[in-house]
Design a protein around this motif. Structure first.
Motif, short mmCIF file in Angstrom:
data_model
loop_
_atom_site.label_atom_id
_atom_site.label_comp_id
_atom_site.label_asym_id
_atom_site.label_seq_id
_atom_site.Cartn_x
_atom_site.Cartn_y
_atom_site.Cartn_z
N TYR A 282 0.83 -1.22 0.00
CA TYR A 282 0.00 0.00 0.00
C TYR A 282 0.85 1.26 0.00
CZ TYR A 282 -4.05 -2.88 0.44
OH TYR A 282 -5.02 -3.81 0.17
N ARG A 285 1.93 1.82 -3.47
CA ARG A 285 0.83 2.35 -4.26
C ARG A 285 0.66 3.85 -3.99
NH1 ARG A 285 -3.01 -0.90 -6.72
NH2 ARG A 285 -1.30 -2.28 -7.09
N SER A 286 0.67 4.21 -2.70
CA SER A 286 0.42 5.62 -2.38
C SER A 286 1.62 6.48 -2.77
CB SER A 286 0.01 5.80 -0.92
OG SER A 286 1.12 5.96 -0.12
N GLU A 289 1.19 7.05 -6.46
CA GLU A 289 0.11 8.03 -6.71
C GLU A 289 0.57 9.44 -6.35
OE1 GLU A 289 -2.73 7.64 -8.14
OE2 GLU A 289 -2.92 5.47 -8.22
N SER A 290 1.36 9.55 -5.28
CA SER A 290 1.77 10.88 -4.83
C SER A 290 2.69 11.56 -5.85
CB SER A 290 2.46 10.81 -3.47
OG SER A 290 3.75 10.24 -3.64
#
Ligand code: UDP
Ligand code: MG
Length: 304
Positions: A282, A285-286, A289-290
């Motif tokens: 996770y 993933r973040s 995305e960031s």
């Protein structure tokens, strides 16, 4: 047609005037307009003063972007690309190690070949110490095994790009910037030409072994999720070690209290590391995305 030369400068007072003269000698006879964008990256010497002199003097279009402090070459490149007006843009060091003639040659290739978006110069023969060269080769091997994009070894940021590629680079919003990775990530058709780097005209290199290592580490973190996969691999290794240990001890028939403690420790380490590895999925993933990278980049849109 406008051609922009982006020149990151950090304590290059002795090189500004020679760079300007050299660029004028090479580009003044061209059939196009050009601009020099000097990015003064928080120099503590008279770099800004030297650039201001050129602005006052005229003769060629000079822009100075004067940083409030030293933000690093990557930030200087980004600022230069953000402020340039060119249909084509070059990134070139301010110490005359990269000859402006080569930039002209790269521009000519781009003008001749509409299918080519970028021409990148690589050093035919490195003039740095062989140990540094050895480390750089090692770095490319590692990063090419780990990263999602292919890094061309020796491909520097000395390159000329078309506007479409400049815009694509500007659409990469990450703050920790690793140009070599960004150039590879945005794609486009790139040609490579060899060049012979000169000795530095004046001043000293700004790279220490420490800063090179930090830069290499930034590159790996920015373009590969491998580091976040380490807990997953460690967890798997712990489980395997626990099972192998159990089987060996049972076969030998000496599964005593100490063995139980070792077995439980290995098993629990595996469980904990497995939990961490899920968190890492996770986190990755973040992190991705960031960075707010574009979902896709168009090279061209055609229609009838
Ligand atoms: N540079 C910069 N900011 C920095 C370090 C370097 O703008 O924090 C510039 C520097 O002035 C030069 C270019 O980046 O124009 C390349 O730096 P350097 O010559 O020190 O690197 P080397 O050629 O030794 O790899
Ligand atoms: Mg240099």
């Amino acid at each position: 047609m406008i051609f922009s030369l982006i020149i990151p400068c950090y304590n290059e007072e002795g090189n500004i005037r020679p760079m300007f003269d050299e660029v004028r000698r090479v580009f003044d006879s061209g059939d196009f307009e050009y601009e020099l964008i000097f990015v003064n990256d928080g120099s503590s010497d008279a770099t800004a003063k030297e650039i201001k002199k050129l602005i006052k003097e005229g003769g060629a279009k000079v822009v100075m972007l004067d940083f409030s402090r030293n933000f690093g070459k990557e930030a200087a490149i980004f600022a230069g690309l953000e402020h340039c007006k060119g249909d084509f843009a070059a990134i070139i060091d301010g110490d005359l190690q990269q000859p402006p003639e080569v930039a002209l040659k790269m521009l000519e290739i781009l003008r001749e070949k509409p299918d080519c978006d970028c021409v990148c110069a690589y050093q035919e023969k490195r003039i740095e110490k062989s140990f540094t060269s050895f480390l750089k080769r090692g770095f490319y091997k590692i990063i090419n095994n780990l990263a999602e994009v292919n890094f061309v070894s020796d491909a520097s940021d000395f390159r000329v790009m078309r506007r479409n590629m400049v815009d694509a680079i500007l659409s990469m919003h990450e703050c920790v910037r690793f140009s070599k990775g960004i150039f590879a990530w945005v794609g486009f058709h790139t040609e490579f030409i060899p060049y012979k780097a000169r000795e530095r005209n004046a001043g000293q290199t700004k790279w220490s072994m420490r800063s090179l290592f930090r830069y290499a580490f930034d590159g790996i973190v920015s373009f590969s999720a491998s580091i976040l996969k380490i807990p997953g691999w460690l967890s798997l290794m712990s489980f395997i070690a626990a099972i192998v240990f159990l089987i060996v001890r049972l076969c030998r028939g000496d599964f005593n209290e100490v063995s139980v403690a070792i077995f439980v420790t290995l098993l629990m380490s595996g469980v904990v590391l497995f939990g961490v590895s899920i968190a890492c999925v996770y986190l990755n993933r973040s992190y991705s995305e960031s960075k707010r990278r574009p979902i896709y980049i168009l090279r061209e849109k055609d229609k009838n």
